[in-house]
Enzyme design. Structure first.
Site, PDB file in Angstrom:
ATOM      1  N   ASP A 146     -70.408 -37.393  13.470  1.00  0.00           N
ATOM      2  CA  ASP A 146     -70.601 -36.658  15.095  1.00  0.00           C
ATOM      3  C   ASP A 146     -70.336 -36.055  14.823  1.00  0.00           C
ATOM      4  O   ASP A 146     -69.525 -35.329  14.729  1.00  0.00           O
ATOM      5  CB  ASP A 146     -70.134 -37.995  15.841  1.00  0.00           C
ATOM      6  CG  ASP A 146     -71.297 -37.260  16.664  1.00  0.00           C
ATOM      7  OD1 ASP A 146     -71.170 -35.858  17.616  1.00  0.00           O
ATOM      8  OD2 ASP A 146     -71.215 -37.943  17.844  1.00  0.00           O
ATOM      9  N   ARG A 198     -54.746   6.238  24.118  1.00  0.00           N
ATOM     10  CA  ARG A 198     -55.109   5.356  25.317  1.00  0.00           C
ATOM     11  C   ARG A 198     -56.247   6.901  25.690  1.00  0.00           C
ATOM     12  O   ARG A 198     -56.112   7.742  25.867  1.00  0.00           O
ATOM     13  CB  ARG A 198     -54.498   4.432  26.557  1.00  0.00           C
ATOM     14  CG  ARG A 198     -53.504   3.166  25.429  1.00  0.00           C
ATOM     15  CD  ARG A 198     -54.917   2.002  25.216  1.00  0.00           C
ATOM     16  NE  ARG A 198     -54.210   1.029  24.840  1.00  0.00           N
ATOM     17  CZ  ARG A 198     -54.731  -0.159  24.067  1.00  0.00           C
ATOM     18  NH1 ARG A 198     -55.977  -0.472  24.729  1.00  0.00           N
ATOM     19  NH2 ARG A 198     -54.437  -1.308  23.971  1.00  0.00           N
ATOM     20  N   HIS A 235     -49.457  -0.737  24.371  1.00  0.00           N
ATOM     21  CA  HIS A 235     -49.412  -0.805  23.131  1.00  0.00           C
ATOM     22  C   HIS A 235     -51.160  -0.088  22.258  1.00  0.00           C
ATOM     23  O   HIS A 235     -51.215   0.454  23.503  1.00  0.00           O
ATOM     24  CB  HIS A 235     -49.620  -1.734  22.068  1.00  0.00           C
ATOM     25  CG  HIS A 235     -50.635  -2.910  22.641  1.00  0.00           C
ATOM     26  ND1 HIS A 235     -51.781  -2.704  22.147  1.00  0.00           N
ATOM     27  CD2 HIS A 235     -51.073  -3.610  23.310  1.00  0.00           C
ATOM     28  CE1 HIS A 235     -52.736  -3.678  22.838  1.00  0.00           C
ATOM     29  NE2 HIS A 235     -52.310  -4.231  23.563  1.00  0.00           N
ATOM     30  N   HIS A 293     -59.010  -7.458  21.715  1.00  0.00           N
ATOM     31  CA  HIS A 293     -59.853  -7.984  21.437  1.00  0.00           C
ATOM     32  C   HIS A 293     -61.049  -7.914  20.842  1.00  0.00           C
ATOM     33  O   HIS A 293     -61.693  -9.185  20.828  1.00  0.00           O
ATOM     34  CB  HIS A 293     -60.532  -7.266  23.478  1.00  0.00           C
ATOM     35  CG  HIS A 293     -59.578  -8.151  24.349  1.00  0.00           C
ATOM     36  ND1 HIS A 293     -58.515  -7.799  25.285  1.00  0.00           N
ATOM     37  CD2 HIS A 293     -60.273  -9.338  25.764  1.00  0.00           C
ATOM     38  CE1 HIS A 293     -58.481  -8.866  26.006  1.00  0.00           C
ATOM     39  NE2 HIS A 293     -58.800  -9.216  26.460  1.00  0.00           N
ATOM     40  N   ARG A 314     -63.753  -3.911  27.689  1.00  0.00           N
ATOM     41  CA  ARG A 314     -62.681  -3.483  27.573  1.00  0.00           C
ATOM     42  C   ARG A 314     -62.380  -1.721  28.143  1.00  0.00           C
ATOM     43  O   ARG A 314     -62.005  -1.308  28.342  1.00  0.00           O
ATOM     44  CB  ARG A 314     -61.301  -3.720  26.895  1.00  0.00           C
ATOM     45  CG  ARG A 314     -61.589  -5.319  26.342  1.00  0.00           C
ATOM     46  CD  ARG A 314     -60.385  -5.648  26.949  1.00  0.00           C
ATOM     47  NE  ARG A 314     -58.793  -4.974  26.502  1.00  0.00           N
ATOM     48  CZ  ARG A 314     -57.655  -4.788  28.092  1.00  0.00           C
ATOM     49  NH1 ARG A 314     -57.760  -5.622  28.820  1.00  0.00           N
ATOM     50  NH2 ARG A 314     -56.638  -4.800  27.092  1.00  0.00           N
ATOM     51  N   HIS A 343     -60.163   1.688  25.919  1.00  0.00           N
ATOM     52  CA  HIS A 343     -60.773   1.520  24.424  1.00  0.00           C
ATOM     53  C   HIS A 343     -61.655   2.317  24.599  1.00  0.00           C
ATOM     54  O   HIS A 343     -62.621   2.569  25.661  1.00  0.00           O
ATOM     55  CB  HIS A 343     -60.861  -0.031  24.419  1.00  0.00           C
ATOM     56  CG  HIS A 343     -59.672  -0.970  23.858  1.00  0.00           C
ATOM     57  ND1 HIS A 343     -58.900  -0.281  22.583  1.00  0.00           N
ATOM     58  CD2 HIS A 343     -59.169  -1.789  24.088  1.00  0.00           C
ATOM     59  CE1 HIS A 343     -58.027  -1.125  21.721  1.00  0.00           C
ATOM     60  NE2 HIS A 343     -58.334  -2.232  23.528  1.00  0.00           N
TER      61      HIS A 343
END
Length: 664
Positions: A374, A414, A500, A507, A582, A588
């Site tokens: 199963d 970023r 960071h 992600h 994101r 991002h």
């Protein structure tokens, strides 16, 4: 006194990697060795722009009024990343990552209370140093160099982020229809060379694109349209509704089940199970809600220069997030998706997708099937419980690998910092950017080309709300540069990005790894190679949120039918949703998604090769990769495994995304 400059990149030396240290890692050792020469390649901008570092991550360090990082602090930051401080000269234990952060006062304060903003700590800057004994080691994986300032690619990435911010509160279904300004955005972006299929976009030197950059132009759905806008690169991402069914639907519970088959649902659509409609997922005796606490529509952040500067200096403004008072809703808009990926747990979306597929009765890959087993309950062989465990294990390996890339190799700024470059140049302050000024001028010029039919994207951003979101005093604006043409990127989160660097994306790497595990466990193709549809997988219907997002309704578009959408495509879409969500928050770039899901995919393949080698019986899993390859992993009862790639070799596939190979 001369200004100090940063050490020449790559600054860190990834800890010596020995694939023979663990017998199971020998399954992928030849692939890792083949990639080792290219995993530390970066775009060189930290050296080229030394002294101002406008395209390098510096958040949490001291910056001047224009947002230029303190040179001494930045140099020390890089040195500490490369060689962390564990003890002082006397051998006493000291705090890990011991270096001076910003310690001055912030210009703004929280909107409630009288306390000051606290400083945010960096996130796992040295977590990839220890060698990993399961899965491919972090130091043996890499992604291609990031796009450079002045290139058509970086300008297109930033224009797309500005477009996402402009349409942040427009429902995805309205975007598909070209309503509420979506058609104007598509037309404006379409004026940029990067988005024109017949154009020849250039790199920062004005030269032809590399194979790696050229590959990042390919998106599912082909030409840029309102249907393909903001979609991912892999099969199925541009088909059907924007949001994957795995982020919307719930699971039936036996007591609530009103129908027993997709045919009954088709015959009687009003009998759709209430749990599916409301996105409630039973986890045993519990209910897990797919709905979110939505962020307040129309409220963006970091459009005020003093607030933007405080965030760059490390102010923890997270608690300033505005939450809508209307209550829970399903993911309906780009802001909703950004909200989902703001606070979900590491592999939450993929655990839920696995349980949803099990509840549908989706078929396990035929190479894993065992008679009398199963697949929902068997926790020992290849079944649901083991796959749930493997999702979590693979996610942690993915996080270690991506941290190595963000801090140890690329240290990419970023998007919120790139927005300041455009604003500085647009307002006559480009000289503070030093050697990067000519390329910054070219970058802004390319951004300004996103205009068509009376709509100019950058003009729309310049006119976007820029009122303060935090508390100010009479001195908050002292000494700051004029910012009359405000091109700071509107952010969905008050704190902006995590602490960071951007490249790769955590992600996206986890998404690529976990979705690959799901593709391996569940059967996504028939024996003749035909992709299985959602109907084949056992889904009841394809849903979209009703207006307002309070419940789900079956989609009425013929192209969204169960027989048209594939399981492989919806899983690819799930990975793209989490990763690009994101970007919709502004934290991002598209290249972060593109490169990171593929690195995550390789991490998962390495993990699966190890697990199949430890089986006591012959086994096999087959997947269609994010690039459309047909890949299989075969485990034998002699505790070995092999990786096969149709029309290629494992070695070429493993390094395809790296600049030395680029075998697209």
């Amino acid at each position: 006194m001369p200004r100090p400059t940063a050490p020449t990149q790559p600054w860190p030396k990834p800890d010596e990697f020995n694939p023979a240290a663990n017998s199971s890692q020998r399954r992928v050792a030849p692939l890792l060795n083949n990639a080792s020469a290219a995993v530390a390649a970066h775009n060189g901008e930290a050296d080229t722009f030394a002294g101002s570092w406008p395209t390098s991550f510096s958040k949490g360090l001291p910056h001047d009024a224009h947002g230029i990082v303190d040179a001494q602090a930045y140099s020390e930051f890089l040195e500490e990343v490369a060689d962390p401080t564990y003890t002082d000269n006397a051998g006493n234990r000291v705090a890990l990552f011991d270096m001076p952060a910003y310690s001055g006062p912030f210009r703004t304060k929280p909107t409630t209370g009288c306390a000051d903003f606290r400083w945010r700590a960096w996130e796992s800057p040295i977590s990839s140093h220890p060698f990993g004994f399961t899965g491919p080691d972090a130091g043996a994986l890499g992604i291609a160099p990031a796009p450079r300032l002045g290139s058509d690619e970086l300008a297109a990435e930033m224009a797309e982020l500005y477009a996402m911010a402009y349409l942040r509160d427009v429902p995805f279904e309205a975007i598909r229809e070209g309503a509420q300004g979506a058609d104007k955005v598509v037309s404006a972006l379409g004026q940029m060379a990067w988005f024109q299929s017949d154009a020849s976009p250039k790199d920062a030197d004005g030269e032809r694109l590399s194979k790696v950059s050229e590959a990042r132009r390919v998106r599912d759905g082909g030409a840029l349209t309102t249907q393909s806008l903001f979609r991912g690169s892999s099969q199925g991402c541009a088909q059907g509704p924007y949001v994957s069914q795995f982020l919307l639907q719930g699971q039936e519970r036996l007591a609530d089940c009103k129908v027993t088959s997709a045919q009954q649902l088709s015959d009687q659509p009003d009998m759709s199970p209430v749990l599916l409609r409301n996105g409630l997922s039973p986890f045993g005796a519990l209910r897990i809600d797919q709905r979110i606490d939505p962020q307040t529509a129309g409220v963006d952040y970091m459009r005020d220069w003093a607030e933007w500067l405080d965030v760059q200096n490390g102010a923890d403004t997270t608690a300033e997030q505005a939450i809508d008072a209307e209550g829970l809703k399903l993911i309906e808009t780009p802001r909703d998706l950004a909200c989902y990926v703001h606070s979900e747990t590491t592999c939450q979306a993929y655990l839920n997708a696995c349980l949803l597929l099990l509840s549908w009765g989706a078929t396990v890959d035929e190479g894993l099937s065992a008679s009398g087993t199963d697949c929902r309950r068997d926790a020992v062989t290849w079944a649901g419980p083991r796959t749930l465990t493997l999702l979590a294990e693979t996610a942690t390996r993915a996080l270690r690998a991506v941290k190595n890339q963000t801090f140890q190799v690329h240290n990419r700024a970023r998007p919120e910092k790139l927005g300041s470059i455009a604003s500085l140049v647009a307002n006559g302050h480009g000289a503070v950017l030093g050697r990067s000024q000519p390329l910054a001028n070219a970058h802004l010029s390319k951004l300004e080309s996103a205009a068509s039919r009376g709509f100019n994207l950058m003009n729309a951003i310049a006119k976007a709300p820029s009122e303060p979101r935090f508390s100010h005093n009479v001195n908050s604006q002292n000494g700051l540069p004029a910012n009359d043409r405000n091109l700071l990127l509107p952010m969905a989160y008050p704190e902006g990005s995590p602490m960071h660097p951007s490249y790769g994306a955590a992600h996206a790497t986890v998404a690529g790894a976990c979705v690959t595990v799901l593709k391996a466990f569940f059967r996504t193709h028939s024996s003749d190679g035909t992709r299985l549809t959602l109907a084949d997988a056992g889904a009841y219907a394809v849903y979209v949120p009703e207006s307002g997002g309070k419940s789900l309704v079956p989609t009425k578009r013929p192209e969204d039918a169960l027989d048209n959408l594939t399981l492989n495509g919806e899983l690819n879409k799930l990975a793209a949703n989490i990763a690009i969500g994101r970007s919709m928050a502004g934290v991002h770039y598209y290249s972060d998604y593109f490169e990171s899901v593929r690195m995550g995919e390789r991490i998962a393949v390495g993990m699966l090769a190890e697990h199949l080698a430890m089986q006591s019986e012959n086994s096999k899993v087959s997947i269609e990769t994010f690039d459309g390859d047909r890949l299989s992993i075969i485990g034998s009862d002699e505790h070995d495994s092999e990786i096969h790639v149709q029309n290629s070799t494992p070695e070429l596939w493993w390094t395809r995304h790296l600049p030395e190979q680029a075998g697209w």
